[in-house]
Design an enzyme around this catalytic site. Structure first.
Site, PDB file in Angstrom:
ATOM      1  N   ASP A 185     -15.415  -5.589  -1.364  1.00  0.00           N
ATOM      2  CA  ASP A 185     -14.009  -5.655  -0.947  1.00  0.00           C
ATOM      3  C   ASP A 185     -13.662  -4.443  -0.074  1.00  0.00           C
ATOM      4  O   ASP A 185     -12.702  -3.721  -0.340  1.00  0.00           O
ATOM      5  CB  ASP A 185     -13.100  -5.733  -2.175  1.00  0.00           C
ATOM      6  CG  ASP A 185     -11.726  -6.261  -1.822  1.00  0.00           C
ATOM      7  OD1 ASP A 185     -11.595  -6.889  -0.739  1.00  0.00           O
ATOM      8  OD2 ASP A 185     -10.782  -6.037  -2.603  1.00  0.00           O
TER       9      ASP A 185
ATOM     10  N   GLY B 234      -5.067  -4.017  -9.338  1.00  0.00           N
ATOM     11  CA  GLY B 234      -4.098  -3.671 -10.359  1.00  0.00           C
ATOM     12  C   GLY B 234      -3.160  -2.602  -9.847  1.00  0.00           C
ATOM     13  O   GLY B 234      -3.075  -2.319  -8.655  1.00  0.00           O
ATOM     14  N   THR B 235      -2.454  -2.012 -10.782  1.00  0.00           N
ATOM     15  CA  THR B 235      -1.492  -0.984 -10.449  1.00  0.00           C
ATOM     16  C   THR B 235      -2.130   0.377 -10.681  1.00  0.00           C
ATOM     17  O   THR B 235      -2.832   0.579 -11.673  1.00  0.00           O
ATOM     18  CB  THR B 235      -0.255  -1.133 -11.359  1.00  0.00           C
ATOM     19  OG1 THR B 235       0.134  -2.501 -11.339  1.00  0.00           O
ATOM     20  CG2 THR B 235       0.881  -0.266 -10.884  1.00  0.00           C
TER      21      THR B 235
END
Ligand code: NAG
Ligand code: NAG
Ligand code: NAG
Ligand code: NAG
Ligand code: NAG
Ligand code: NAG
Length: 690
Positions: free
Chosen positions: A497, A382-383
């Site tokens: 990740d 996301g941001t």
């Protein structure tokens, strides 16, 4: 002698005359006249059967509103209706007249019935008479039988009760001879006395008293039937029915009982009442007393109409007020919703008792309304916005829009526990907040940004290159953070990740792992029967592309790739022909391993540490997950506490398996649902497909 003989003849004739004249005189004298203004005190004069009864207030009730009932009420004594004349062949029916006031109260305006009759019957009861269309007069077996000797004036209130004419409106009067079917019928109207031939409609089952007048004229064999609302207080001069009824002669016997019958149907339920009744027969022109409504007992309360009416009203009022209430409640909630939106967000039940839940309002203020200027990072999940809490503490707010909110609740539970993870090499998660379809995760603000910018962008811009010491420190720090996630916390946390952009570097150049566990959210949100693969190309262990199951070993693989990346300053793969691990492995096989070191460092690095790091990196990238070291061992290697085993040719990447991996990867990439931009930015893009 002549006179004596003639005297005898005269006396014989006289006797004969007497003989003949006695019955004649008897007949002439047996007239019947009665008037009941209500039936109080006259119960014994009326013979009631079935549902019929005389109520305490004097009203004769023929039926109540129970389904499938009959009721009969006949005058106690028979009425002599036939007149035999001297030569005894000329038999006529005496004139008679009947007047009565009746009330029909249906159970509701739509399903009243069945009806009632004024009947001439040889018996003062109707044995085995049927309900419904038989109206308490006849039954299925004796219908149309000439032996019945029944004549009925039928007051019909049921629409379509006839087999022969099913469309007719059920508000008429019929003349029935030995049959439930009318020979003649007329819809109910009365003729206005003031305007000749003007018909006025009214309803038999209005619940209001109705005056009926039956007049039979013997000489003309004419029956007149007149009905009108009793409240009018007058008799319409023109009858509704004026019919010659010679057929009556076949029916009427010497003596007949007069009275009423009534019936209800299965669903057609009316109460039938007679308030008063007068009758007269015999004499030249017998006229039954016209009943004056004011002299009759008060009509039965029109409970049906009132009840039907009031229940309709009640239903209407209830439904209207329900609608009003619902609208008010909705309005109330809408207003409250608006209000709360302004002040604070609405919480779902499960959200309330999570201590790490933060108020959206606070985050909104802290980030200055999530303005674009506050964005310090995009990509990943996301941001990321930079924010400042009222106590001047800086925060990073990651705004995620999960592909589905399904797993959010469980994820938040996990976030809660992730929030308890505390390690110097982890980005501290302060809390979270759900707002509409966004999930906001609040982290410590880490000033130096992510490792990949330090590794690639910053050096390019400033010419400064991360020194070897810093690189080695970062590698160890990452390993330490990962070890904590894998082994040192109460649960095993798989990062899923790992890559430089998820490693933040704090002011002491310490690495901090971020986004740990976040990939779970994407796996959860996907459909349960597909396996969402989350990770970044180049860092994904080969087994991930096969079975998609993340493990600590797949984290180790990603760590190994990242280690080699940090050491070499090269991205794990470019457009597909270059694979960092393969490349380093080849250098290793050719004995030129130090050629892998980032050329920008020149010779400013520790050769021993560099060999160690590359060896550990390659070991971590072992094709076989079971052969990869755990993070605890990795850290021991890096700290020099344990020797790194020799990397042999069976390391895993045989030429065939290497190309196999490469082709698998490409195959996977091309077959997954990736936007076209993915292909150009393959190393940083994310795969999420199944
Ligand atoms: C009705 O009852 C009253 C009182 O018992 C009696 O005077 C009257 O004659 C009765 N009427 C008829 C028509 O029998
Ligand atoms: C009406 O009642 C009679 C007997 O009283 C019964 O035989 C008949 O089945 C009933 N009809 C309905 C429709 O209930
Ligand atoms: C009986 O009298 C009527 C007239 O009153 C007459 O028309 C009829 O023919 C007579 N019948 C017989 C059988 O005498
Ligand atoms: C039968 O008798 C009545 C009464 O006396 C009389 O008015 C009528 O005309 C007679 N009918 C016939 C057919 O003679
Ligand atoms: C029946 O009605 C007709 C037509 O209004 C009238 O001429 C006749 O007199 C009436 N008969 C009786 C018995 O009222
Ligand atoms: C009915 O009775 C009332 C009072 O006894 C009287 O004023 C009225 O005229 C009567 N109506 C008829 C049609 O006889």
């Amino acid at each position: 002698m002549g006179t004596a003989r003639s005297m005898v003849i005269v006396s014989l004739l006289f006797k004969l005359f007497l003989l003949l004249s006695v019955p004649l005189r008897a007949q002439r004298t047996t007239t019947t006249e009665f008037t009941f203004r209500g039936f109080s005190g006259n119960q014994s004069d009326i013979r009631t059967e079935g549902a019929a009864m005389i109520k305490p207030d004097g009203i004769l009730r023929l039926t109540n509103r129970k389904p499938n009932v009959t009721g009969t009420a006949f005058y106690r004594k028979p009425v002599r209706l036939l007149e035999t004349h001297i030569n005894s062949t000329n038999v006529t029916i005496r004139s008679f007249s009947a007047s009565f006031v009746f009330v029909i109260i249906p159970s509701s305006s739509s399903n009243g019935g069945f009806g009632f009759t004024f009947t001439l019957s040889p018996t003062p009861y109707r044995l085995n008479a049927g309900s419904e269309k038989y109206l308490g007069v006849l039954n299925k077996e004796n219908d149309r039988d000439p032996k019945n000797h029944v004549f009925a004036v039928e007051f019909d209130t049921v629409q379509g009760s006839r087999d022969d004419n099913t469309d007719r409106i059920g508000n008429d009067i019929g003349l029935n001879y030995n049959s439930r079917t009318s020979d003649f019928q007329e819809p109910v109207v009365y003729y206005n006395n003031d305007v000749p031939n003007r018909k006025e409609d009214f309803q038999l089952e209005s619940g209001n008293p109705i005056q009926a007048l039956l007049e039979y004229d013997g000489p003309t064999q004419t029956l007149n039937v007149t009905v009108s609302p009793a409240r009018l207080g007058f008799k319409p001069t023109k009858p509704l029915i004026s019919q010659q009824v010679p057929k009556l002669l076949e029916i009427v016997q010497e003596e007949m009982y007069v009275g009423f019958t009534a019936a209800t149907g299965k669903d057609q339920l009316s109460a039938h009442y007679v308030m008063g009744w007068s009758f007269s027969s015999g004499g030249e022109r017998p006229i039954a007393d016209i009943l004056n409504l004011s002299e009759l007992p008060p009509p039965p309360p029109n409970t049906a109409e009132k009840r039907g009416f009031s229940s309709q009203i009640i239903v209407l009022i209830v439904s209207l007020s329900a609608v009003m209430l619902i609208m008010l409640v909705l309005l109330f909630f809408f207003v409250m919703y608006k209000k709360r939106l302004k002040q604070e967000e609405i919480l779902e039940d499960w959200e309330i008792d999570h201590p790490r839940r933060l108020r959206y309002r606070d985050l909104y203020v802290a980030t200055d309304g999530f303005k674009e200027m506050g964005i310090i990072g995009t990509g990943g999940f996301g941001t990321v916005f930079k924010g400042k809490l009222p106590n001047s503490v800086l925060i990073a707010v990651k705004k995620i829009t999960p592909n589905s909110m399904q797993g959010v609740r469980e994820f938040v539970a996990e976030i809660e526990s992730l929030g308890r993870l505390k390690h110097k090499n982890l980005v501290n998660l302060q809390g979270w907040c759900k707002h509409k379809s966004d999930l906001l995760l609040v982290y410590d603000y880490i000033p130096n940004g992510s490792l990949d910018t330090l590794l690639y962008s910053v050096p390019r811009r400033s010419g400064a290159v991360l020194s070897w010491n810093v690189r080695f420190q970062i590698v160890k720090g990452i390993a330490s953070g990962l070890l904590y996630l894998h082994e040192e916390w109460e649960k095993i946390v798989i990062h899923r990740d790992l890559k430089p952009s998820n490693v933040l570097i704090d002011s002491n150049m310490n690495p901090r792992l971020g986004d740990f566990g976040l990939a779970r959210l994407y796996e959860r949100g996907s459909l349960s029967n597909t396996t969402a693969l989350v990770g970044t190309i180049g860092y994904m262990a080969p087994e991930l592309t096969r079975n998609g199951s993340s493990s600590t070993a797949s984290d180790v693989f990603a760590f190994g790739v990242m280690l080699l990346e940090i050491v070499s300053g090269r991205k794990p793969t470019d457009s597909g022909s270059f694979f960092l691990v393969d490349w380093v492995m080849e250098l290793h096989a050719n004995g030129g391993i130090l050629n892998a070191i980032d050329p920008r460092l020149g010779s400013a690095y520790d050769g021993g540490e560099a060999r160690l790091a590359i060896a550990v990196g390659l070991l971590c990238c072992h094709q076989n997950p079971a052969s990869r070291p755990s993070m605890r061992i990795v850290l021991k290697f890096l700290n020099g506490d344990e020797n790194v085993p020799e990397i042999d040719d069976e390391w895993g990447y045989s030429n065939s398996s290497r190309s196999d991996f490469g082709s698998k990867l490409e195959e996977y990439v091309s077959s997954s649902s990736i936007a076209s931009s993915f292909v150009t930015r393959i190393s940083t893009s994310r795969i999420s497909g199944g």
